[in-house]
Design an enzyme around this catalytic site. Structure first.
Site, short mmCIF file in Angstrom:
data_model
loop_
_atom_site.label_atom_id
_atom_site.label_comp_id
_atom_site.label_asym_id
_atom_site.label_seq_id
_atom_site.Cartn_x
_atom_site.Cartn_y
_atom_site.Cartn_z
N LYS A 85 0.82 -1.22 0.00
CA LYS A 85 0.00 0.00 0.00
C LYS A 85 0.86 1.27 0.00
CE LYS A 85 -0.94 -0.01 5.03
NZ LYS A 85 -0.38 1.26 5.48
N CYS A 248 -9.06 12.65 -9.33
CA CYS A 248 -9.76 12.79 -8.06
C CYS A 248 -8.74 12.78 -6.94
CB CYS A 248 -10.72 11.61 -7.92
SG CYS A 248 -11.50 11.45 -6.33
#
Length: 322
Positions: A85, A248
């Site tokens: 991650k 975004c």
């Protein structure tokens, strides 16, 4: 003429944190088993380790990774272990993610005072997390279920974060189940957050083993540690993240998991973006055959991102810095 990298111990580049050392040690044992060679850990300080700024301010992306990759490119280490991650979604051409081993528990967890569950926290409970993604989803859940919580930005290692609860400064902190399990502290969890409540970070719970793209022998050996289903899942999650990041800046949660049918297995990919105060979220899912190729996994992520944009995801401006 034999390659000098073939002889002696393999050098594994790792961050210095207790968690990084624990997970790198576990990978080192696995690498020794498949290569028959000893593995020595080479500790490398990264910007994310030495900076005291909040991760949302310093960008998050790459701050724990760049120094390890530089050491790989300079030949100072033979391979590196990352928490997946933490990896940026674009992969440098000179390096290859040679193995993504089977994933640990991807869920987020609560460590709360008095062994409380999330829904049993008192009104006005202060919950610490350094993650805008967790803040967005916890606040959205609280709004939808009549809970009164305050999310407080924190950072630091596991000891520091749990210390805020032990000292009475916070009522609870949110951490990753995988990290606590890897350092043998899973028994301190007071509540597991269902992925229906909080979707994890793309790739959460998975490790990535990276080495130079020109080291064919090492690529072949380390490839034995790869788990194809984990790789397919995290590739889809990271493809969603990459597509959403392009248009975004809201915090993104994602999880791909397998649905067991009577005959075939399908993969479901869920994604969420939201404002950190929880007032507005877009959460969707898509289901398809388990991807058999890298491109199929990428397509699953892109398809869900397109649906999320159609639902207004791009309008949710979060506070995550680029």
């Amino acid at each position: 003429m034999s390659d000098p990298r073939e002889k002696g111990a393999l050098r594994l580049g790792t961050r210095r944190s207790k968690l990084a050392m624990a997970q790198s040690g576990q990978v080192a044992d696995a690498v020794s088993a498949v290569t028959g060679r000893p593995v020595e850990l080479v500790e490398i300080a990264t910007y994310g380790d030495v900076s005291r700024e909040h991760l949302a301010q310093i960008g998050g992306t790459g701050v724990f990774v760049t120094a390890l990759r530089d050491a790989l490119l300079r030949g100072e280490v033979d391979f590196a272990v990352h928490s997946l991650k933490d990896l940026p979604t674009t992969q440098p051409g000179e390096l290859v993610l040679v193995a993504i081993p089977e994933r640990e528990d991807p869920r987020d967890v609560i460590v709360a005072r008095d062994a409380l569950k999330f829904t049993d926290l008192p009104r006005g409970a202060r919950i610490g997390t350094g993650s805008p993604r967790r803040m967005a989803q916890l606040n959205a859940y609280a709004r939808g279920h009549g809970l009164d919580i305050e999310t407080v930005p924190i950072r630091g290692n596991v000891d520091t974060r749990i210390g805020f609860v032990r000292d009475g400064e916070l009522d609870a902190v949110v951490l990753a189940a995988a990290g606590l399990n890897r350092i043998g502290r899973g028994d301190e969890v007071t509540d597991f957050l269902s992925v229906d409540t909080v979707l994890p970070a793309p790739g959460q719970g998975a490790l990535a083993i990276e080495c130079a793209a020109d080291n064919a022998d090492l690529i072949a050996a380390l490839g034995e540690l790869d788990d194809p289903l984990t790789r397919a899942a995290v590739t889809a999650e990271r493809s969603l993240l990459a597509a959403l990041e392009a248009g975004c800046s809201a915090p993104v949660g994602a999880l791909a998991d397998l649905l067991d049918g009577q005959i075939v297995k399908e993969m479901r990919l869920r994604g969420v973006v939201g404002t950190t105060d929880g007032t507005s979220t877009v959460q969707l899912s898509t289901t398809g055959p388990v991807p058999e190729t890298h491109d199929q996994a990428l397509a699953l992520g892109r398809e869900l991102a397109a649906e999320m944009f159609a639902q207004g995801a791009a309008g949710l401006m979060g506070e995550r810095a680029h």
